[in-house]
Scaffold this motif. Sequence first.
Motif, PDB file in Angstrom:
ATOM      1  N   THR B 229       4.883 -11.463  -9.105  1.00 49.30           N
ATOM      2  CA  THR B 229       4.998 -13.036  -9.447  1.00 49.30           C
ATOM      3  C   THR B 229       6.323 -13.043 -10.433  1.00 49.30           C
ATOM      4  O   THR B 229       6.585 -12.240 -11.277  1.00 49.30           O
ATOM      5  CB  THR B 229       4.019 -13.861  -9.787  1.00 49.30           C
ATOM      6  OG1 THR B 229       3.576 -13.202 -11.277  1.00 49.30           O
ATOM      7  CG2 THR B 229       2.892 -13.931  -9.029  1.00 49.30           C
ATOM      8  N   GLN B 230       6.890 -14.058 -10.356  1.00 45.35           N
ATOM      9  CA  GLN B 230       7.927 -14.444 -11.216  1.00 45.35           C
ATOM     10  C   GLN B 230       7.527 -15.582 -12.043  1.00 45.35           C
ATOM     11  O   GLN B 230       7.226 -16.615 -11.557  1.00 45.35           O
ATOM     12  CB  GLN B 230       9.382 -15.012 -10.564  1.00 45.35           C
ATOM     13  CG  GLN B 230      10.457 -15.368 -11.569  1.00 45.35           C
ATOM     14  CD  GLN B 230      11.844 -15.155 -10.852  1.00 45.35           C
ATOM     15  OE1 GLN B 230      11.961 -15.504  -9.717  1.00 45.35           O
ATOM     16  NE2 GLN B 230      12.781 -14.971 -11.781  1.00 45.35           N
ATOM     17  N   ASN B 231       7.560 -15.241 -13.366  1.00 48.56           N
ATOM     18  CA  ASN B 231       7.129 -16.691 -14.176  1.00 48.56           C
ATOM     19  C   ASN B 231       8.352 -17.394 -14.384  1.00 48.56           C
ATOM     20  O   ASN B 231       9.411 -16.947 -14.779  1.00 48.56           O
ATOM     21  CB  ASN B 231       6.623 -16.088 -15.824  1.00 48.56           C
ATOM     22  CG  ASN B 231       5.291 -15.259 -15.382  1.00 48.56           C
ATOM     23  OD1 ASN B 231       4.852 -14.966 -14.374  1.00 48.56           O
ATOM     24  ND2 ASN B 231       4.648 -14.974 -16.375  1.00 48.56           N
ATOM     25  N   ILE B 232       8.016 -18.856 -14.492  1.00 49.67           N
ATOM     26  CA  ILE B 232       9.168 -19.621 -15.135  1.00 49.67           C
ATOM     27  C   ILE B 232       9.016 -20.049 -16.329  1.00 49.67           C
ATOM     28  O   ILE B 232       8.079 -20.073 -16.709  1.00 49.67           O
ATOM     29  CB  ILE B 232       9.375 -20.796 -13.980  1.00 49.67           C
ATOM     30  CG1 ILE B 232       7.947 -21.622 -13.934  1.00 49.67           C
ATOM     31  CG2 ILE B 232       9.790 -20.389 -12.752  1.00 49.67           C
ATOM     32  CD1 ILE B 232       8.271 -22.952 -13.361  1.00 49.67           C
TER      33      ILE B 232
END
Lengths: 234, 234
Positions: B229-232
Amino acid sequence: MYHKVAEDIIQAILTNKYTDKLPTEKELVAQYHVSRNTIRKALDVVFAHGLLRRVRGSGYYVIKKPLQSQKILNLSIGFDENSMVSGGPLRSKVLKFDTITADKDLALRGNVAVNSRVYRVVRLRYLQGQLYSLEESYFPRNVVPFLTEESVQTSIFSFLRDAYQMTGSTSENYVHASKISEQQADLLKRQQGDQILCLDGINYLASGKVFNFSRTYFVYDNLALYYHTQNIDI
Amino acid sequence: MYHKVAEDIIQAILTNKYTDKLPTEKELVAQYHVSRNTIRKALDVVFAHGLLRRVRGSGYYVIKKPLQSQKILNLSIGFDENSMVSGGPLRSKVLKFDTITADKDLALRGNVAVNSRVYRVVRLRYLQGQLYSLEESYFPRNVVPFLTEESVQTSIFSFLRDAYQMTGSTSENYVHASKISEQQADLLKRQQGDQILCLDGINYLASGKVFNFSRTYFVYDNLALYYHTQNIDI
DNA sequence: ATTGATTTGTTCGTATGTATC
DNA sequence: GGATACATACGAACAAATCAA
């Protein structure tokens, strides 16, 4: 900017402002006074969070979460946001809070150097009074120099963000069904050797450094982990 | 075009052409004769597949998969590609292949209309001779008018792609630990009531229609489901 | 330690393609 | 067929983090 727009749209969806269909890109462009590219980038983020289906020529549709009797933990959003399960904050009971030296196995799990020093935090967590998870989390001390007792009792990620402006950038995660030990069974009120849903995660800073890794055993009844993918046509 | 570039880069990573670091965007631009934006879009795809970490000012780094003794099923790629577990193709033993009417529960699970007609395929699947999963999959007949006996024995998704140009666009997935029934325990050679890693998935066409949904019980030893996942930052 | 070059991140404008309505 | 709406692609500019001299 697109972060803000994305966050705004996500909030709008979560608060049921949009329940079925989003405005068109054109309308969003007018609404936020940014270019279409920026709107699309924001929508990419919302999409990656598993909240949208996009249909060419038609529009963006809100994904209605299952309706089932299950608690849903959304994996498609960052791990530090994951603690925000629907249904309120998690309460913690701290079992261990100390500093240890990573052996070979732990170093491998956390993608850190062998023999490096790491904070260890072991907690039982509760959701609405019901046992939710057993969580062991680790913080390399060369990246996270100091953790307060208070943060460990409440939210470590909030503390790191507020005190050090330290926020996760990407996460690598592994889900498996793991047999638990006698001690774990005792804590989780299960039988030794039972298979429990287990999530291993490594959290990276934007710099590519590991600032946290963890292993969590989930025991909440009827918990499901949700994620969303986009297929590419080759 | 960016699909092709993405696929090319993915293959390069999987075949260990890039083991540590990718070429810079500039170099990739020169290599593929496309604009930087197109390269970046392709890299977004590769990134979403859970194969990269990106570091501003530094470059793109290949994620080295854990070295552990585990089989890894990558959830960050589309479900129809998931069948390609590392270690060779899955063999199937078909237990059921018929058409049924979706009751309320099944319709909810598959996000289809109650009382609609669906193909049902129940299979045991084997990886390298070892029992891998028990899979029940369903195909709404108003979208998938016909399935051959042969496709059910081998790859249904390949058949749909070749015969109808039908390919998945997005998927919604739920992972949980599920207690199995006596019949299932019998098939999976486990005990009734055992908790098994279970994956529910719904697959959508680009048009937004459901063309497949399924429930899979995984019993392969030491299998882990991976996602990225990529965190914003808000 | 500072500077300058490199590398990725963000944003804009514009044009054209393709599916849906 | 025409209008609408999302998808792809190029070019350009500036920002921000890293890296090397």
